[in-house]
Design a protein around this motif. Sequence first.
Motif, PDB file in Angstrom:
ATOM      1  N   ASN A 193       2.264 -14.118  -0.511  1.00  0.00           N
ATOM      2  CA  ASN A 193       0.808 -14.166  -0.419  1.00  0.00           C
ATOM      3  C   ASN A 193       0.153 -13.956  -1.781  1.00  0.00           C
ATOM      4  O   ASN A 193       0.580 -13.102  -2.568  1.00  0.00           O
ATOM      5  CB  ASN A 193       0.292 -13.105   0.550  1.00  0.00           C
ATOM      6  CG  ASN A 193       0.643 -13.408   1.998  1.00  0.00           C
ATOM      7  OD1 ASN A 193       0.635 -12.527   2.848  1.00  0.00           O
ATOM      8  ND2 ASN A 193       0.964 -14.669   2.298  1.00  0.00           N
ATOM      9  N   ARG A 241      -5.787 -12.825  -3.581  1.00  0.00           N
ATOM     10  CA  ARG A 241      -6.728 -12.371  -4.610  1.00  0.00           C
ATOM     11  C   ARG A 241      -6.735 -13.291  -5.827  1.00  0.00           C
ATOM     12  O   ARG A 241      -7.786 -13.733  -6.284  1.00  0.00           O
ATOM     13  CB  ARG A 241      -6.370 -10.949  -5.057  1.00  0.00           C
ATOM     14  CG  ARG A 241      -6.479  -9.883  -3.993  1.00  0.00           C
ATOM     15  CD  ARG A 241      -7.911  -9.576  -3.662  1.00  0.00           C
ATOM     16  NE  ARG A 241      -8.029  -8.429  -2.762  1.00  0.00           N
ATOM     17  CZ  ARG A 241      -9.078  -8.185  -2.015  1.00  0.00           C
ATOM     18  NH1 ARG A 241     -10.118  -9.006  -2.053  1.00  0.00           N
ATOM     19  NH2 ARG A 241      -9.117  -7.132  -1.219  1.00  0.00           N
ATOM     20  N   THR A 246      -4.051   0.920  -3.940  1.00  0.00           N
ATOM     21  CA  THR A 246      -3.096  -0.185  -3.869  1.00  0.00           C
ATOM     22  C   THR A 246      -1.705   0.264  -4.309  1.00  0.00           C
ATOM     23  O   THR A 246      -1.547   1.208  -5.096  1.00  0.00           O
ATOM     24  CB  THR A 246      -3.533  -1.357  -4.771  1.00  0.00           C
ATOM     25  OG1 THR A 246      -3.591  -0.920  -6.138  1.00  0.00           O
ATOM     26  CG2 THR A 246      -4.891  -1.896  -4.353  1.00  0.00           C
ATOM     27  N   ASN A 258       1.791  -7.887   2.767  1.00  0.00           N
ATOM     28  CA  ASN A 258       1.609  -8.922   1.736  1.00  0.00           C
ATOM     29  C   ASN A 258       2.681 -10.008   1.752  1.00  0.00           C
ATOM     30  O   ASN A 258       2.676 -10.896   0.887  1.00  0.00           O
ATOM     31  CB  ASN A 258       1.511  -8.296   0.337  1.00  0.00           C
ATOM     32  CG  ASN A 258       2.785  -7.597  -0.103  1.00  0.00           C
ATOM     33  OD1 ASN A 258       3.844  -7.744   0.513  1.00  0.00           O
ATOM     34  ND2 ASN A 258       2.698  -6.824  -1.183  1.00  0.00           N
ATOM     35  N   VAL A 299      -6.707 -11.426   2.960  1.00  0.00           N
ATOM     36  CA  VAL A 299      -5.255 -11.625   2.959  1.00  0.00           C
ATOM     37  C   VAL A 299      -4.830 -12.391   4.207  1.00  0.00           C
ATOM     38  O   VAL A 299      -5.519 -12.386   5.224  1.00  0.00           O
ATOM     39  CB  VAL A 299      -4.533 -10.277   2.913  1.00  0.00           C
ATOM     40  CG1 VAL A 299      -4.824  -9.561   1.593  1.00  0.00           C
ATOM     41  CG2 VAL A 299      -4.949  -9.396   4.087  1.00  0.00           C
ATOM     42  N   ASP A 313       0.074 -10.650  -3.913  1.00  0.00           N
ATOM     43  CA  ASP A 313      -0.893  -9.631  -3.509  1.00  0.00           C
ATOM     44  C   ASP A 313      -0.273  -8.244  -3.518  1.00  0.00           C
ATOM     45  O   ASP A 313       0.863  -8.054  -3.062  1.00  0.00           O
ATOM     46  CB  ASP A 313      -1.408  -9.908  -2.096  1.00  0.00           C
ATOM     47  CG  ASP A 313      -2.369 -11.077  -2.036  1.00  0.00           C
ATOM     48  OD1 ASP A 313      -3.046 -11.343  -3.048  1.00  0.00           O
ATOM     49  OD2 ASP A 313      -2.437 -11.727  -0.972  1.00  0.00           O
ATOM     50  N   GLU A 340      -5.700 -17.489   3.859  1.00  0.00           N
ATOM     51  CA  GLU A 340      -5.889 -16.434   2.880  1.00  0.00           C
ATOM     52  C   GLU A 340      -6.855 -16.883   1.800  1.00  0.00           C
ATOM     53  O   GLU A 340      -7.123 -18.075   1.630  1.00  0.00           O
ATOM     54  CB  GLU A 340      -4.558 -16.012   2.252  1.00  0.00           C
ATOM     55  CG  GLU A 340      -3.895 -17.065   1.394  1.00  0.00           C
ATOM     56  CD  GLU A 340      -2.621 -16.552   0.712  1.00  0.00           C
ATOM     57  OE1 GLU A 340      -2.218 -15.413   0.970  1.00  0.00           O
ATOM     58  OE2 GLU A 340      -2.049 -17.307  -0.106  1.00  0.00           O
TER      59      GLU A 340
END
Length: 758
Positions: free
Chosen positions: A401, A404, A55, A396, A376, A410, A320
């Motif tokens: 967004n 998670r 990530t 993202n 997502v 995100d 999402e």
Amino acid sequence: MGSSRLVSIVAAGTAAALLVTTAGTAVAGGHGHDDPRGGGRHATHLEPTLQGRATLSADFLADGPPSGADASAANGRQGPWEGQVVPGFSAMIDNGDGTFWAQPDNGFGSKDNSADFLLRSYLVEPDWDLGGTGGKGMGGTGEIEVLDHISYDDANGVLDFPIVNDGTDDRLLTGADLDIESVVRAKDGTLWVGDEFGPFLLHFDADGTLLEKPFPLPGGLRSPQNPYLADGEEPTVRASRGLEAMAGTKGGRYLYPVLEGALPGDDDQRRREILEFDTRRGEYTGRTWDYQADQEANVIGDAFAVGRDSFWVVERDDHEGPASVTKRVYEFDLSRTDRDGFVRKELVLDALRVDNPRGIDAGEGYGLGDTYALPVQSFETVLRLRDGRILIGNDNNYPGNAARNPGTPDDTEMVVVDLEKKRTADDGVTVVGHRGASGHRPEHTLAAYEQAIVQCADYIEPDVVPTKDGVLVARHENEIGGTTDVADHPEFADRRTTKTIDGRDVTGWFTEDFTLAELRTLRAVERLPEVRPGNTAFDGLYQVPTLDEVLDLARHSETCDGEPVGVAPETKHPTYFDSIGLPLTGPLVEQLDANGLDSPRDPVVVQSFETTNLRELDRRTGVRLALNVSASGAPYDLVAAGDPRTYADLVTPRGLRDVARYADIASLEKNVVMPRTEADELGEPTSVVRDAHRAGLDVYAWTFRAENQFLPAELRSSDDPAAHGDLAGELDAFLDTGIDGVFSDHPDLAVAAIDARG
């Protein structure tokens, strides 16, 4: 878990044959349909398995001038930011050495708010988290390192429309000039980029300098942001529905852009056009193909060539987190089309269901754990790596967004998935997701059906009713006041009425009074909000699906055992609909035929509480049929004909032998199998399962629900009617009777209970 169909499946995207073996298949009675059981069967299939994840922090800033001065604030973040935001990746190029060129889009979502966002491609290197004991101990840091970047520019002055940096030497391009979404590297190292503002094809050198004038779409197709759109000219491509996805053949001679959404004038709003562009000639070839999305609102997020005529595409919805329905990779071949002329697509990967046995980054957040999901909004990257594995990633939409963890932007994710061999054994019990996974999502929505598939149901069940214009849709009843937001639509207030349905007066709004187009303006709501308050979080998100969409979802999906997902449509009130000139049988058979579902080997079971239409279906289709039997009352077709037989008469040994003449399955209300005592506890089983088996019928029981109010008294966890009790205990008792299938609002719990029995 697993149904017992004897099949040979070709794994989508791999062309590897998956062999299914069986120790023997029983033959059902009735009209010659095959028994859906087949106990003892073992199967090998390919299971999507997480192999690495890395990530990039959502808050990472690359070198450059401040950005985001006009970006919308969200998730606790407010621009401008002291550097260039990296709002995820919309396209990638694999360099083959562990690094990738990763391209963001136009920045913050529109021309108006992205003038300070520089269009770039970043050289990145993921240090993969490979999981194993101790989490990241087996792999690297699980982080994406940004090594370098190129900036896209018009230093040669190719563009003949104004850009933000017109007066500079570098003429760096920004998100107010173009919306870059896809990229293909040609054999000579130059870059072909797909844009959405034109939509244009853009040709850059390897350092990011524009080489030629933009290539517009053929036929004069223009978006609302097209710089050449004349005053008063109507755009012919919707905003942000241009060249989001584009693949290139090896060497880059031909490009295959895929329109992200439907064109406004399309009769079929599920159609997405695939075009062909010859880079040597610098023109579109005129060859096109049609791709059909699972539903109208879905978009095509990326494309990648895996063969001469074969491509992977990302198809996704705009939801999402837990609301996600479609985050998939499909494969299609330009040389293979279905009976409707669409390229034939096959599932490669459902990104909402990826096995994570190594515990890769199994931290906090939705979709992280034993089963990994990429829930997502903007799933926008797919590549096949040189070793054959699948790489997926996200845009993202920083800072918007938060799939998670709500309230937290995100991160950008890069994920490697492999298809690993998995061997399963059939337990002989079919699990039907009752109206989908209706204990987890509002019933009869594609979200509920997808959730049932993720939870390892073998079949999904749509109840079928018609619209005014004769389209079959999925609703529990034709009265929709309790399952949609129709009451909030003043334009439909005068449609509220009272009708007599199967001898009962019902007041509300009815599907047969709405065209499909009108019904599409409504959104589903939870039918039992007091029982399932968690499901109300999804109220207003989902359309009423057509039967065709449900069938498409199923035939483009796989069970957890790698088999086709079955569909169990229930015809609702067939006698009533016959009486008003909207018969169900003919349109249903036509829909099944159109989807290639017409034999007993196909994963279809058509249900009805009435006998007349089952007898008609027996004459018109080869799929398996099920008579639904209530614990009281009688089939309404018999009542309407003056026939005195009741459901109780139909489940006598003699009655079951008659049912077996036109049906394959006796689908029984639970109390028919095992009545409750006066204390509302489970009583002794009846002989109905034995009698049905002797008549050659399978037996399914319904409906198994986890909430206390639906469970026998001894299995309730508390006095709270909405709290969950011991559903596994109830299922154990019923499975001991020898039933062959169960309908459950909670497929995950049903599957777990069955698996626990060994």
